[in-house]
Motif scaffolding. Structure first.
Motif, PDB file in Angstrom:
ATOM      1  N   ALA A  31       0.841  -1.195   0.000  1.00 15.60           N
ATOM      2  CA  ALA A  31       0.000   0.000   0.000  1.00 15.60           C
ATOM      3  C   ALA A  31       0.876   1.245   0.000  1.00 15.60           C
ATOM      4  N   LYS A  32       0.440   2.228  -0.768  1.00 16.85           N
ATOM      5  CA  LYS A  32       1.208   3.459  -0.934  1.00 16.85           C
ATOM      6  C   LYS A  32       1.096   4.363   0.298  1.00 16.85           C
ATOM      7  N   TYR A  33      -0.058   4.325   0.954  1.00 13.16           N
ATOM      8  CA  TYR A  33      -0.304   5.188   2.110  1.00 13.16           C
ATOM      9  C   TYR A  33      -0.388   4.344   3.369  1.00 13.16           C
ATOM     10  N   HIS A  34      -0.026   4.922   4.487  1.00 14.30           N
ATOM     11  CA  HIS A  34       0.054   4.140   5.719  1.00 14.30           C
ATOM     12  C   HIS A  34      -0.999   4.587   6.727  1.00 14.30           C
ATOM     13  N   LEU A  35      -1.234   3.745   7.716  1.00 13.94           N
ATOM     14  CA  LEU A  35      -2.195   4.061   8.759  1.00 13.94           C
ATOM     15  C   LEU A  35      -1.768   5.348   9.460  1.00 13.94           C
ATOM     16  N   GLY A  36      -2.726   6.227   9.653  1.00  7.77           N
ATOM     17  CA  GLY A  36      -2.437   7.497  10.304  1.00  7.77           C
ATOM     18  C   GLY A  36      -2.048   8.611   9.354  1.00  7.77           C
ATOM     19  N   GLN A  37      -1.858   8.284   8.081  1.00  7.01           N
ATOM     20  CA  GLN A  37      -1.472   9.307   7.110  1.00  7.01           C
ATOM     21  C   GLN A  37      -2.688  10.135   6.678  1.00  7.01           C
ATOM     22  N   VAL A  38      -2.460  11.430   6.471  1.00  5.05           N
ATOM     23  CA  VAL A  38      -3.522  12.300   5.961  1.00  5.05           C
ATOM     24  C   VAL A  38      -3.451  12.315   4.433  1.00  5.05           C
ATOM     25  N   VAL A  39      -4.583  12.048   3.801  1.00  6.02           N
ATOM     26  CA  VAL A  39      -4.662  12.001   2.340  1.00  6.02           C
ATOM     27  C   VAL A  39      -5.853  12.832   1.892  1.00  6.02           C
ATOM     28  N   ARG A  40      -5.897  13.135   0.604  1.00  5.67           N
ATOM     29  CA  ARG A  40      -7.102  13.772   0.086  1.00  5.67           C
ATOM     30  C   ARG A  40      -7.499  13.127  -1.226  1.00  5.67           C
ATOM     31  N   HIS A  41      -8.790  13.303  -1.557  1.00  6.38           N
ATOM     32  CA  HIS A  41      -9.331  12.704  -2.772  1.00  6.38           C
ATOM     33  C   HIS A  41      -8.944  13.559  -3.970  1.00  6.38           C
ATOM     34  N   LYS A  42      -8.603  12.902  -5.074  1.00  6.93           N
ATOM     35  CA  LYS A  42      -8.202  13.638  -6.278  1.00  6.93           C
ATOM     36  C   LYS A  42      -9.360  14.411  -6.899  1.00  6.93           C
ATOM     37  N   VAL A  95      -6.101   7.729   7.121  1.00  9.22           N
ATOM     38  CA  VAL A  95      -6.190   6.289   6.856  1.00  9.22           C
ATOM     39  C   VAL A  95      -6.263   5.535   8.188  1.00  9.22           C
ATOM     40  N   PHE A  96      -7.334   4.732   8.374  1.00  8.05           N
ATOM     41  CA  PHE A  96      -7.372   3.911   9.583  1.00  8.05           C
ATOM     42  C   PHE A  96      -7.414   2.414   9.303  1.00  8.05           C
ATOM     43  N   ASP A  97      -7.554   2.039   8.041  1.00  6.81           N
ATOM     44  CA  ASP A  97      -7.434   0.625   7.676  1.00  6.81           C
ATOM     45  C   ASP A  97      -7.185   0.552   6.179  1.00  6.81           C
ATOM     46  N   VAL A  98      -6.570  -0.548   5.754  1.00  7.38           N
ATOM     47  CA  VAL A  98      -6.254  -0.736   4.337  1.00  7.38           C
ATOM     48  C   VAL A  98      -6.686  -2.132   3.929  1.00  7.38           C
ATOM     49  N   ASP A  99      -7.393  -2.232   2.814  1.00  4.62           N
ATOM     50  CA  ASP A  99      -7.687  -3.536   2.207  1.00  4.62           C
ATOM     51  C   ASP A  99      -6.719  -3.724   1.049  1.00  4.62           C
TER      52      ASP A  99
END
Length: 111
Positions: free
Chosen positions: A9-20, A28-32
């Protein structure tokens, strides 16, 4: 959960991201490792903008100008958020420690 898959996964738990495409940010609090939501969810997306299923999907504690919610977003539709601004979602303190250096430290392992 397979740890090897998670590390792709490119982003990690706790990282702040935004939608394109949509005006929201989240933590991010979980990743599938790949799509694992319902067919209904997937089919509700207009066909020409449906993301492919074989990529990581992220569960986000998200906020926009109006509200707070949980979002489920494909990796291709996210970018890292470098604003340095915290996200104000009310559930964040349950999962994470205080915001620092652009991300949130995990309180505990989810699973």
């Amino acid at each position: 959960r397979n740890v090897m898959l998670r590390t792709r996964a490119k982003y990690h738990l706790g990282q702040v991201v935004r939608h394109k495409k949509h005006p929201f940010r989240g933590v991010v609090f979980d990743v599938d490792p790949e799509f694992s939501n319902t067919d209904e969810w997937y089919e509700a997306i207009p066909e020409d903008s449906r993301p492919k299923k074989a990529q990581p999907y992220y569960h986000l504690l998200a906020e926009n100008d109006q509200s707070y919610y949980v979002a489920y977003v494909s990796e291709q539709n996210l970018v890292a958020d470098y604003s340095g601004e915290p996200v104000d979602h009310p559930d964040i303190p349950d999962l994470f420690g205080p915001f620092e250096d652009g991300s949130y430290p995990l309180h505990f392992q989810l699973n």
